[in-house]
Design a protein around this motif. Sequence first.
Motif, mmCIF file in Angstrom:
data_model
loop_
_atom_site.group_PDB
_atom_site.id
_atom_site.type_symbol
_atom_site.label_atom_id
_atom_site.label_comp_id
_atom_site.label_asym_id
_atom_site.label_seq_id
_atom_site.Cartn_x
_atom_site.Cartn_y
_atom_site.Cartn_z
ATOM 1 N N GLY A 242 12.416 -19.375 11.806
ATOM 2 C CA GLY A 242 13.784 -19.541 11.368
ATOM 3 C C GLY A 242 14.598 -20.334 10.567
ATOM 4 O O GLY A 242 15.237 -20.187 9.274
ATOM 5 N N ALA A 243 14.813 -20.709 11.664
ATOM 6 C CA ALA A 243 15.381 -22.683 11.089
ATOM 7 C C ALA A 243 14.718 -23.344 10.222
ATOM 8 O O ALA A 243 15.792 -23.541 9.283
ATOM 9 N N ALA A 244 13.587 -23.299 10.013
ATOM 10 C CA ALA A 244 13.065 -23.807 9.372
ATOM 11 C C ALA A 244 12.781 -23.398 8.298
ATOM 12 O O ALA A 244 12.817 -24.163 6.734
ATOM 13 N N LEU A 245 12.827 -21.883 8.210
ATOM 14 C CA LEU A 245 12.494 -21.359 6.954
ATOM 15 C C LEU A 245 14.081 -21.235 6.368
ATOM 16 O O LEU A 245 14.199 -21.476 4.830
ATOM 17 N N SER A 246 15.058 -21.551 6.838
ATOM 18 C CA SER A 246 16.823 -21.678 6.568
ATOM 19 C C SER A 246 16.672 -22.982 5.376
ATOM 20 O O SER A 246 17.466 -23.278 3.942
ATOM 21 N N LYS B 207 14.212 -24.876 4.512
ATOM 22 C CA LYS B 207 13.790 -24.863 2.975
ATOM 23 C C LYS B 207 13.785 -24.122 1.974
ATOM 24 O O LYS B 207 14.003 -24.574 1.021
ATOM 25 N N ARG B 208 15.044 -22.948 2.571
ATOM 26 C CA ARG B 208 15.074 -21.858 1.496
ATOM 27 C C ARG B 208 17.140 -23.177 0.931
ATOM 28 O O ARG B 208 17.161 -22.439 -0.309
ATOM 29 N N GLY B 209 16.952 -24.324 1.566
ATOM 30 C CA GLY B 209 18.243 -25.149 1.110
ATOM 31 C C GLY B 209 19.222 -23.864 1.190
ATOM 32 O O GLY B 209 20.775 -24.611 0.931
ATOM 33 N N GLU B 210 19.340 -23.491 2.479
ATOM 34 C CA GLU B 210 19.977 -22.332 3.244
ATOM 35 C C GLU B 210 21.509 -23.613 3.988
ATOM 36 O O GLU B 210 22.656 -23.093 4.585
ATOM 37 N N THR B 211 19.979 -24.103 4.616
ATOM 38 C CA THR B 211 20.976 -25.211 5.814
ATOM 39 C C THR B 211 19.985 -26.531 5.551
ATOM 40 O O THR B 211 19.064 -27.102 4.809
#
Length: 62
Positions: free
Chosen positions: A13-17, A19-23
């Motif tokens: 979930g952290a990595a996905l965030s 990837k999506r530019g959220e973090t």
Amino acid sequence: MPATSKAQQKAAGAALSAKRGETRPSELKGASRDMYESMSEEELDDLASTPREDLPDRASDD
């Protein structure tokens, strides 16, 4: 491919965030950084969307 533990699901979930530019990717550590660098957004989404209720906290070494 579903996650095998709550820790793996959380790292995905952290990595996905990121990837999506959220973090920011620079905020990632350990497994989440490795996942960010080596997995696609689709693969991360698969892992992160695994239901948590029946997962162990950590995967066994078996």
